[in-house]
Design a protein around this motif. Sequence first.
Motif, mmCIF file in Angstrom:
data_model
loop_
_atom_site.group_PDB
_atom_site.id
_atom_site.type_symbol
_atom_site.label_atom_id
_atom_site.label_comp_id
_atom_site.label_asym_id
_atom_site.label_seq_id
_atom_site.Cartn_x
_atom_site.Cartn_y
_atom_site.Cartn_z
ATOM 1 N N GLU A 192 35.498 36.012 44.148
ATOM 2 C CA GLU A 192 36.726 35.878 45.529
ATOM 3 C C GLU A 192 37.226 36.780 46.344
ATOM 4 O OE1 GLU A 192 37.060 32.673 44.656
ATOM 5 O OE2 GLU A 192 38.900 32.011 46.302
ATOM 6 N N GLU A 204 33.630 36.605 38.790
ATOM 7 C CA GLU A 204 34.020 35.558 39.167
ATOM 8 C C GLU A 204 34.684 35.605 40.750
ATOM 9 O OE1 GLU A 204 32.704 32.898 40.618
ATOM 10 O OE2 GLU A 204 34.587 32.196 41.381
ATOM 11 N N PHE A 205 36.083 36.397 40.066
ATOM 12 C CA PHE A 205 37.686 36.444 40.316
ATOM 13 C C PHE A 205 37.645 37.772 41.722
ATOM 14 C CE2 PHE A 205 41.917 37.701 41.114
ATOM 15 C CZ PHE A 205 42.763 36.581 41.829
#
Lengths: 276, 252
Positions: free
Chosen positions: B94, B89-90
């Motif tokens: 992201e 996710e990061f």
Amino acid sequence: MEKQFKDKESIEDVMQMQEPSKQNRTVKIESRNMELYYGEFHALKGINIAIKTNSVAALIGPSGCGKSTFLRSLNRMNDLIDGVKISGQVLIDGKDIYNSKALRIEELRKKVGMVFQKPNPFPKSIFENVAYGLRVNGISHKSFIEERVERSLKQAALWDEVKDKLKKSAFELSGGQQQRLCIARALAIEPSVLLMDEPASALDPISTAKIEELIYELKSDYTIVIVTHNMQQAGRVSDMTAFFYLGELVEYDSTKKIFTNPEDLRTQNYITGRFG
Amino acid sequence: MLKGIGVISWEFLTEMPKDGMTSGGIFPAIVGTLLLVLGSMLVAFPIGIMSGICMSEYVKDGFIKRFVTVMTNNLAGIPSIVFGLFGMEFFVNELKWGDSIIAGSFTLGLLAIPIVIRITEESLKSVSKTFREASMALGATKLQTTYKVVLPIAMPNIVTGLILSLSRVSGETAPILFTVAAYFLPKLPNSIFDQVMALPYHLYVISTSGTNIEASRHMAYGTALVLIIIVLMFNLLANWLRKYLSRKVKMN
């Protein structure tokens, strides 16, 4: 209480004049109404004491009476413990070591050397152990360090035993040798005061005798404060003796007086072995 | 293990996988694993060691210290798949690093940081107070004491712990699953933004979802053995370094 102020005149002398010629009679260490708390525990109660330059003062008393605590407050080792609160004054060479902005804690500790109960050399070579104090104080000149290490080891009466193995680990020495190494390490940075916290309690009688002999010799150049459980030892090495009991300084007088004719009944009881 | 020994040969270690991973070698996976270990080391060691020193030497006992300790222990106990999802996710989405060595390294690094902190902190704590007192009593500052006395004494333990943390990192599958590992990529990476194969994931693939599981069975045994040997080598290295350093620290 009057007793502790016996040296009052000379205390005032120091405050006024600092002539070197008078040094033998001047006061090196002084505490005024010093109180110390460990959290809630009142460990030192209104300590007033004056220790003269180039003399040996012995601190005696039963375990937990505050003598080690007092010793450790003279080079601010108690600062390392959480929750210690100190009030009153502790003066060394007339400077308040707890409030003086002029005296950094590192400088104080350079001036006031310390030898601990158990020999605690660093896991480094014999040479590096003695040189450590110089190095952390920013000295890196090689021949100067070598010279100072040799002199310190000689002062500590260890040079002849280790001169051929300076590169060997300090852990290869015997307990008594390690303790003398720790004394040499403390001497290397040229302190003027030497604090000793039961320096011989972990050693055999022969090593103890050597340390005591050493204290006697060092007296001419240093002011020595020694904590001891061994009353014969206090009698042998010290000029003045202070008896601590339950956080109070009960009596402080010449060693001879304390051991032959103490004023306070508690001192008498302790000296004669009725308690402690 | 026995089934693995027969598979291992020079070709197995140095060649690219062939024929849908049923033959050839596992060279890119070995390289990938080593790169990831190196990358996570660069991420975890500086942060982890400095935090450990800070926690042990500087932070006073109190609420903050207890809080950080509890949090560190919690982090160390979180299943690695959670780190994998966080990393995806990061770092991958992201920060738009994509599935890449750098994303995988950071994910594995995060996984290792709490372990590194604990190891450093515990090793420093086990250094006797008497050494610190001796140093401070000679007029050394706290920084000098930490750097010149406490750290060298603690070093053998720290180094051993760090290498053991690496051997754990090298065997992790879940954190690299979504962040870096390639299913099949018979070439070496060109930059840190490339994907790589890695041993644990390669093993997982060829034993559960390969093109031909039966045919690649012997490859799986071989891969497993190589992975075990790598971990074993880390542990032996840790052992040796510990002995070497503890001899050295006493002498010098």
